[in-house]
Each structure stands twice: as structure tokens, then as C-alpha cells.
Enzyme design. Structure first.
Site, short mmCIF file in Angstrom:
data_model
loop_
_atom_site.label_atom_id
_atom_site.label_comp_id
_atom_site.label_asym_id
_atom_site.label_seq_id
_atom_site.Cartn_x
_atom_site.Cartn_y
_atom_site.Cartn_z
N HIS A 171 0.93 -1.02 0.04
CA HIS A 171 -0.01 0.14 0.09
C HIS A 171 0.92 1.34 0.00
O HIS A 171 0.35 2.42 -0.07
CB HIS A 171 -0.90 -0.03 1.21
CG HIS A 171 -1.93 -0.97 1.07
ND1 HIS A 171 -2.83 -1.26 0.15
CD2 HIS A 171 -2.31 -1.88 2.06
CE1 HIS A 171 -3.66 -2.19 0.63
NE2 HIS A 171 -3.45 -2.57 1.39
N ASP A 204 -2.71 -10.60 -2.26
CA ASP A 204 -3.53 -10.13 -1.02
C ASP A 204 -4.90 -9.59 -1.40
O ASP A 204 -5.25 -9.36 -2.51
CB ASP A 204 -2.57 -8.69 -0.69
CG ASP A 204 -3.00 -8.35 0.88
OD1 ASP A 204 -1.89 -8.50 1.58
OD2 ASP A 204 -3.94 -7.67 0.70
N HIS A 215 -6.51 -7.16 -0.44
CA HIS A 215 -6.57 -5.77 -0.77
C HIS A 215 -5.67 -5.44 -1.84
O HIS A 215 -4.51 -6.05 -2.09
CB HIS A 215 -6.03 -4.93 0.39
CG HIS A 215 -6.52 -5.25 1.84
ND1 HIS A 215 -6.19 -6.12 2.66
CD2 HIS A 215 -7.84 -4.68 2.38
CE1 HIS A 215 -6.88 -6.26 3.69
NE2 HIS A 215 -8.14 -5.39 3.77
N ASP A 232 -4.37 -12.65 3.41
CA ASP A 232 -5.76 -12.31 4.07
C ASP A 232 -6.95 -12.58 2.96
O ASP A 232 -7.93 -12.32 3.34
CB ASP A 232 -5.69 -10.62 4.51
CG ASP A 232 -5.06 -9.80 3.36
OD1 ASP A 232 -4.77 -10.23 2.17
OD2 ASP A 232 -4.92 -8.80 3.76
#
Ligand SMILES: [Zn+2]
Length: 322
Positions: free
Chosen positions: A110, A146, A148, A233
Site C-alpha cells: 500500500h 493479497d 486488498h 488475508d
């Protein structure tokens, strides 16, 4: 040659809930029960290594911030995480390992060139990609599974045809980016492949995405080296997300990439917030890197029609370039 696992207890030196140290320490404990007890400590690098990706102003900010976030999370912790990734890259370039897994924290995908977010401060995958390019590996593919979207990595590589960024991520979910139609800009058009998937997407759809989108695109791109932004995740038991992968999924995704796209692969830990399941998923990745058979069951999931639609849409977008 072996699979190198990069880890030091220094990765546990801070807390930043829910990006907590159990995410890594539970993996170390589990690996030991599976007979894996050799870990490679990060080497030292010039701290300017992060400037290949990040702005000097942002690095100065991180250096001067003291505790950046959470409890005792300082710039030295962030830098050590990047050093862990560079160590795997350097050992791969030297021929000392055939592939590697960086069991590190904090994660990185991120982080933008000029700001952090989502527990990420320096973009480990992008820093490693630039390092590989300095070492003569011109074409780098990044596969980010991931849950996200890796908004930072995407932004850093968005104009760049030498780095193919591919991401499968839950949508909607933080950070809200990662549309299927975001394919890159300028010379980078086509080199950014987003596959947003709806809640409850599971193993079968992910295998389809790998077999019908990511692997074919990767084969055409022919990377010199592959980086996996491995955020576990996307596992069904993760407390922050709503995807339905199981431990076996991570073995199968890793195996497909290593066998069909590029054997020179470094997987970097990104997210994953259920420590016990992260440990098992991490083991699945490492056992695939080692060439071992998958030993965990595929857990059934009822794939929904909108997941199928997401795959079809991604195939359509990708077909325009690949
Ligand atoms: Zn994540």
C-alpha cells in the site's frame, strides 16, 4: 539449490495491531513443526536503496518521525523489512538460492512513492523490483494475491512496461482502487492487470483466474524474475476480509507460477491477520517453492455467478493487449 526463507526475530520488535507480530512468529513456530528451522537473516544495505522507489522528502519524513505508528515501529523496522527482501533478491541473483520467501513485516504494497498507508511504509515489492533491474533482470512480474489491492505498487509501476503488475483482490474493500479497466498509462498500458473479485470468491475461481488470465499473460510477458506480493488475508478465515481461499490455494497458485511462468521467484509476506491460518498458508507457499506436494485439502466453496462475471470481464480487458 534451496529455497531461502528470510527471517529475523528483529521483525517482531514492534506492535501495530492488527498487523501484529503473531502473524510472523506463529509461522516460525509452525515451520519448525514441519522440519523447517533454517532462516536467513537480512543483510545490510545502503539505506539509500529505498530511493529507487520513494521520494527523498518522504524518506526524510519517515527517518525523522520517531515512532511512525503503533508501538515502537520506527524507520529502522521498516528499512529492515526492505533489507529482508533485498537479501532474498541478492541471493537469487548470486545463484545461492533457487527461490525464496521473505517472512517479514511491516508489509509494503500500500506504500506509494510519497506516502504510506494500510500498515505499509516502504514498498518492499517495488524496491525489490528495482533492485532486480539493477542486477540485470530487466523484466519483472509482480503477482499480488493479497485480498486488498496493492495501490502503492500499482501507482509506482503504472507507466512502466518493464514491470507487469497483476492483482487479484476483493472489491469493494480498502483501499478502493484496482478497477479492471485500470490497465496502465503511456508506455505502461497493458502492463497493469487488475482482477477485482466479489465477496465469497474462493478456490475454484482463483484457479480459473490463474489458468485463464495471470498465467497466459505471464507466459507472453516472459519475466526474468517474479515477485509474489503474498498477502494471505485472502484466506477464508481472515478476520478483515471476505474471500474464501484455503491453505491449498496458496500452494497451487505458487506452483502454477513457478512451473509455468518463472522459476526465479521471491514471495514476500504482505497482509494476513489470522496468525494460525497465515502460518499454514505460508507453509503452503514455501512447500510449493521447495517442490513438495500439496498436503492440505481443497475446501469446497460455492462460487457465485458474479465471481464468474468478474473473470470474464478481466479476460475481455486483458485480451485487448495480450
Ligand atoms: Zn491485505
Amino acid at each position: 539449490m534451496t529455497t531461502g526463507i528470510i527471517y529475523t526475530p528483529k521483525f517482531l520488535a514492534y506492535t501495530n495491531s492488527p498487523e501484529n507480530k503473531d502473524r510472523v512468529s506463529a509461522t516460525v513456530d509452525y515451520f519448525k513443526t514441519q522440519g523447517i528451522d533454517e532462516f536467513i537473516s537480512p543483510r545490510k544495505y545502503d539505506e539509500n536503496c529505498a530511493k529507487s522507489v520513494h521520494t527523498p522528502e518522504y524518506i526524510d519524513y519517515l527517518k525523522s518521525a520517531g515512532v511512525i505508528e503503533g508501538n515502537k515501529l520506527r524507520y529502522q523496522n521498516v528499512l529492515l523489512s526492505a533489507y529482508g527482501c533485498l537479501t532474498a533478491g541478492e541471493m537469487l541473483a548470486e545463484g545461492a538460492i533457487k527461490n525464496g520467501f521473505v517472512l517479514t513485516r511491516p508489509p509494503g504494497h500500500h506504500a506509494y512513492a510519497n506516502k504510506g498507508g494500510g500498515f505499509c511504509f516502504l514498498n518492499n515489492a517495488a524496491i525489490l523490483a528495482r533492485y532486480f533491474q539493477e542486477k540485470g533482470f530487466e523484466k519483472v512480474m509482480i503477482v499480488d494475491w493479497d485480498a486488498h489491492h496493492g495501490n502503492g505498487t500499482e501507482a509506482i509501476c503504472y507507466h512502466d512496461p518493464s514491470v507487469l503488475y497483476t492483482s487479484v483482490h476483493q472489491y469493494p474493500l480498502y483501499p478502493g482502487t484496482g478497477k479492471v479497466t485500470d490497465t496502465g498509462s503511456g508506455p505502461g498500458v497493458g502492463y497493469n492487470v487488475n482482477i477485482p473479485v466479489p465477496w465469497y470468491t474462493g478456490h475454484d475461481t482463483y484457479m480459473e483466474i490463474f489458468d485463464e488470465v495471470i498465467i497466459p499473460v505471464g507466459k507472453k510477458f516472459k519475466p526474468d524474475v517474479l515477485i509474489i506480493s503474498a498477502g494471505q488475508d485472502s484466506h477464508r478465515d481472515d478476520p478483515l476480509t471476505n474471500l474464501m481461499l484455503c491453505s491449498a490455494s496458496y500452494h497451487m497458485m505458487t506452483e502454477r507460477l513457478v512451473q509455468s511462468v518463472c522459476s526465479k521467484t521471491i514471495a514476500i509476506l504482505e497482509g494476513g491477520y489470522n496468525a494460525n491460518n497465515v502460518a499454514r498458508a505460508n507453509y503452503s507457499i514455501v512447500s510449493a517453492l521447495m517442490g513438495k506436494e500439496n498436503n492440505s485439502p481443497v475446501e469446497p466453496n460455492e462460487e457465485l455467478e458474479d465471481a464468474r462475471q468478474a473473470v470474464l470481464q478481466a479476460k475481455e480487458v486483458v485480451a485487448e493487449r495480450w
